[in-house]
Write a protein that holds these residues in place. Structure first.
Motif, PDB file in Angstrom:
ATOM      1  N   ILE A   1       0.873  -1.166   0.000  1.00 36.54           N
ATOM      2  CA  ILE A   1       0.000   0.000   0.000  1.00 36.54           C
ATOM      3  C   ILE A   1       0.912   1.218   0.000  1.00 36.54           C
ATOM      4  O   ILE A   1       1.809   1.324   0.840  1.00 36.54           O
ATOM      5  N   GLY A   2       0.734   2.104  -0.951  1.00 38.39           N
ATOM      6  CA  GLY A   2       1.647   3.231  -1.085  1.00 38.39           C
ATOM      7  C   GLY A   2       0.978   4.572  -0.863  1.00 38.39           C
ATOM      8  O   GLY A   2      -0.174   4.785  -1.234  1.00 38.39           O
ATOM      9  N   ARG A   3       1.693   5.458  -0.225  1.00 40.37           N
ATOM     10  CA  ARG A   3       1.248   6.840  -0.044  1.00 40.37           C
ATOM     11  C   ARG A   3       2.380   7.779  -0.459  1.00 40.37           C
ATOM     12  O   ARG A   3       3.559   7.416  -0.421  1.00 40.37           O
ATOM     13  N   TYR A   4       2.003   8.986  -0.834  1.00 38.18           N
ATOM     14  CA  TYR A   4       2.972  10.013  -1.205  1.00 38.18           C
ATOM     15  C   TYR A   4       2.743  11.224  -0.319  1.00 38.18           C
ATOM     16  O   TYR A   4       1.619  11.711  -0.184  1.00 38.18           O
ATOM     17  N   PHE A   5       3.817  11.694   0.317  1.00 40.54           N
ATOM     18  CA  PHE A   5       3.714  12.836   1.215  1.00 40.54           C
ATOM     19  C   PHE A   5       4.124  14.110   0.473  1.00 40.54           C
ATOM     20  O   PHE A   5       5.272  14.247   0.043  1.00 40.54           O
ATOM     21  N   ASN A   6       3.189  15.022   0.347  1.00 38.23           N
ATOM     22  CA  ASN A   6       3.450  16.279  -0.340  1.00 38.23           C
ATOM     23  C   ASN A   6       4.198  17.283   0.535  1.00 38.23           C
ATOM     24  O   ASN A   6       4.735  18.266   0.034  1.00 38.23           O
ATOM     25  N   GLU A   7       4.207  17.028   1.831  1.00 40.67           N
ATOM     26  CA  GLU A   7       4.882  17.925   2.764  1.00 40.67           C
ATOM     27  C   GLU A   7       5.508  17.092   3.876  1.00 40.67           C
ATOM     28  O   GLU A   7       5.245  15.889   3.994  1.00 40.67           O
ATOM     29  N   ASP A   8       6.360  17.721   4.666  1.00 38.98           N
ATOM     30  CA  ASP A   8       6.968  17.011   5.792  1.00 38.98           C
ATOM     31  C   ASP A   8       5.869  16.509   6.724  1.00 38.98           C
ATOM     32  O   ASP A   8       4.917  17.234   7.032  1.00 38.98           O
ATOM     33  N   VAL A   9       6.007  15.261   7.174  1.00 38.15           N
ATOM     34  CA  VAL A   9       5.037  14.711   8.118  1.00 38.15           C
ATOM     35  C   VAL A   9       5.795  14.047   9.264  1.00 38.15           C
ATOM     36  O   VAL A   9       6.962  13.682   9.134  1.00 38.15           O
ATOM     37  N   GLU A  10       5.116  13.880  10.362  1.00 37.25           N
ATOM     38  CA  GLU A  10       5.694  13.199  11.510  1.00 37.25           C
ATOM     39  C   GLU A  10       4.815  12.017  11.867  1.00 37.25           C
ATOM     40  O   GLU A  10       3.611  12.169  12.096  1.00 37.25           O
ATOM     41  N   ILE A  11       5.418  10.842  11.876  1.00 40.14           N
ATOM     42  CA  ILE A  11       4.688   9.618  12.179  1.00 40.14           C
ATOM     43  C   ILE A  11       5.299   8.969  13.401  1.00 40.14           C
ATOM     44  O   ILE A  11       6.451   8.556  13.384  1.00 40.14           O
TER      45      ILE A  11
ATOM     46  N   PHE B   1       5.953   6.545   0.534  1.00 41.21           N
ATOM     47  CA  PHE B   1       5.920   5.764   1.772  1.00 41.21           C
ATOM     48  C   PHE B   1       5.174   4.471   1.477  1.00 41.21           C
ATOM     49  O   PHE B   1       4.005   4.493   1.093  1.00 41.21           O
ATOM     50  N   THR B   2       5.874   3.332   1.608  1.00 39.58           N
ATOM     51  CA  THR B   2       5.287   2.046   1.240  1.00 39.58           C
ATOM     52  C   THR B   2       5.035   1.189   2.466  1.00 39.58           C
ATOM     53  O   THR B   2       5.910   1.034   3.320  1.00 39.58           O
ATOM     54  N   LEU B   3       3.835   0.666   2.552  1.00 37.91           N
ATOM     55  CA  LEU B   3       3.458  -0.249   3.624  1.00 37.91           C
ATOM     56  C   LEU B   3       3.427  -1.660   3.051  1.00 37.91           C
ATOM     57  O   LEU B   3       2.640  -1.959   2.156  1.00 37.91           O
ATOM     58  N   GLY B   4       4.315  -2.519   3.532  1.00 37.30           N
ATOM     59  CA  GLY B   4       4.386  -3.894   3.036  1.00 37.30           C
ATOM     60  C   GLY B   4       3.548  -4.818   3.896  1.00 37.30           C
ATOM     61  O   GLY B   4       3.722  -4.873   5.117  1.00 37.30           O
TER      62      GLY B   4
END
Length: 479
Positions: free
Chosen positions: A357-367, A378-381
């Motif tokens: 499952i893939g996401r793309y961050f358009n700005e800085d994020v904090e996880i 950002f890939t979730l395997g």
């Protein structure tokens, strides 16, 4: 002179590359991983590779997938753009919210109830086609057989048309879907082919085949859209309630398809264009056959190799349907197959059709306290986390009982997400489960599944496949 210009050019490119990634590397200093080369990064790691699996902490899954902020898909999905456009799978922002709202009614209980008739009829065709091969001795690669049945199902439920793929696998639309899926899968695992100009240069034959397949599919879908739009308009002009409940040439009531829902929908008071509708129909044609084909095929393989599970399933199925192998199925019947649902869930855990499952961050994020820079994929395997011993006891074993009601609460929710989770979860998951229940129960009512042929060898592709197919043996049931 030329050499000097070349050296200056290369130096400038290397400096640009260094500066462009420096900030990202500084932020991600905490993250382990192989060293990257200038310009090409880690691309050489992929030479000769046919598989790749990523693993993340399910707490990261929860932080990302539960958020209404992180909805943009990552760049890998761009491989599907020519085929699917910016339909529900690919869109984000206002368009995604609008389309999700429009499409949700297509999966209302009443519509799913009508779809069950399609599941039952098309799985019945599959069973009849398999009877001649059910000698109890010959291994059958069930994957291509299920694929044709799934195509027939999704064509009738998404577009409202019968393409008869099981009877005519050479039908051009069927060939185009399979061709496009195979070529895009190849581009997915061969990273250098993900760049369009390199793909066109190094694989011109595949490039032309893909373009032609996409063109054929778009032409076919657009033709169906125009025909059904014309019919809908004629019905509205008649202002006849009966017209909306027409019967087909066989005297059967015409079902509401996804296409019909889209034709009657509006965005900001304006109806959807043919291109808008085609994007969504093509998206469901893609998502609705490849993933269910994978899920059903691996489930049948697992059942064939676990006789105690198969017997328990058969006993449950017989208690619901009795001894009439040809009795039609209702949505209520499928709801009573509780153990089959556990088997399906366990099969999806071991062999999830969607591995990433893939996401793309358009700005800085904090996880969870870790900062990730803007413009990051950002890939979730899923594959490894679904077999993680920290979340699943005896993780490689096939144990449907772990999903029984008394045990299900022990599973951490974001450690088990074969249909994703959060606002971008799979809109068709109820559809998929019902299709799997109908098809698998139909197979078990007619056949005993035997452990013949080679064991599966999972391969990462657009969806999970087996390198050597999904083989089972069949022998007719007698009861």
């Amino acid at each position: 002179m030329f050499l000097a210009i070349f050296i200056v050019f290369i130096s400038a490119v290397l400096l640009w590359d260094y500066l462009s990634v420096k900030r990202r590397n500084d932020i991600l200093h905490y993250m382990p991983g192989p060293r990257a080369l200038p310009l090409v990064g880690n691309a050489f790691m992929y030479r000769g590779q046919t598989q790749e699996v990523f693993s993340c902490d399910p707490k990261d899954y929860e932080a990302v997938l539960s958020s209404t902020q992180y909805l943009t898909k990552n760049n890998l999905y761009d491989l599907l753009y020519d085929w699917l456009g910016t339909g529900l799978l690919m869109s984000d922002g206002k368009k995604w919210h609008s389309r999700r709202k429009i499409i949700t009614p297509a999966f209302h209980f009443k519509i799913l109830e009508e779809f069950v008739e399609v599941f039952d009829q098309q799985s019945g065709v599959m069973v009849k086609n398999l009877l001649s091969k059910a000698d109890g001795k010959t291994p059958i690669n069930i994957y291509p057989v299920v694929c044709l049945a799934a195509l027939d199902i999704i064509a009738e439920t998404a577009m409202g048309v019968k393409i008869n793929a099981q009877q005519n696998p050479q039908f051009p639309y069927v060939q185009a879907v399979q061709c496009a899926s195979d070529i895009i899968s190849k581009r997915f695992v061969k990273v250098w082919l993900r760049i369009n100009w390199i793909f066109r240069l190094l694989a011109p034959h595949d490039y032309r085949r893909l373009k032609e397949s996409v063109r054929l599919m778009h032409d076919f879908t657009e033709k169906i859209i125009m025909e059904r739009r014309k019919t809908l308009q004629e019905n509205l002009e008649k202002e006849s309630a009966e017209a909306l409940n027409q019967v087909d040439e066989l005297g059967q009531k015409k079902r509401m398809a996804l296409l019909d829902v889209l034709l009657q929908s509006t965005e900001n008071g304006v109806g959807l264009t043919n291109e808008d509708i085609r994007e969504e129909v093509d998206t469901f044609m893609f998502e609705g056959h490849d993933t269910t084909t994978s899920a059903i095929s691996f489930a049948l393989c697992l059942i064939s190799r676990h006789p105690e599970v198969q017997q328990k399933l058969f006993d449950e199925i017989r208690s619901v349907f009795g001894d009439d192998k040809d009795r039609s199925v209702t949505i209520r019947d499928l709801g009573e197959l509780k153990y089959l649902e556990c088997v399906i869930k366990e099969s999806l855990r071991l062999y999830p059709p969607v591995l990433l499952i893939g996401r793309y961050f358009n700005e800085d994020v904090e996880i969870r306290g870790k900062r990730i820079p803007a413009n990051t994929n950002f890939t979730l395997g899923l594959f490894l986390i679904l077999r993680d011993p920290n979340y699943f006891e005896d993780p490689d074993a096939f144990k449907p009982e772990r999903f029984m009601a008394e045990n299900a609460h022990k599973i951490y929710p974001y450690a088990y997400i074969p249909f994703s989770a959060g606002p971008r979860n799979c809109i068709g998951q109820k559809f998929a489960i019902l299709e799997m229940k109908s098809t698998i129960s139909k197979m078990l009512r007619h056949f005993e599944l035997l452990p013949l042929g080679p064991e599966v060898r999972p391969l990462l592709n657009l969806v999970l496949r087996s390198v050597n197919g999904c083989h089972i043996g069949l022998t007719p049931r007698k009861y």
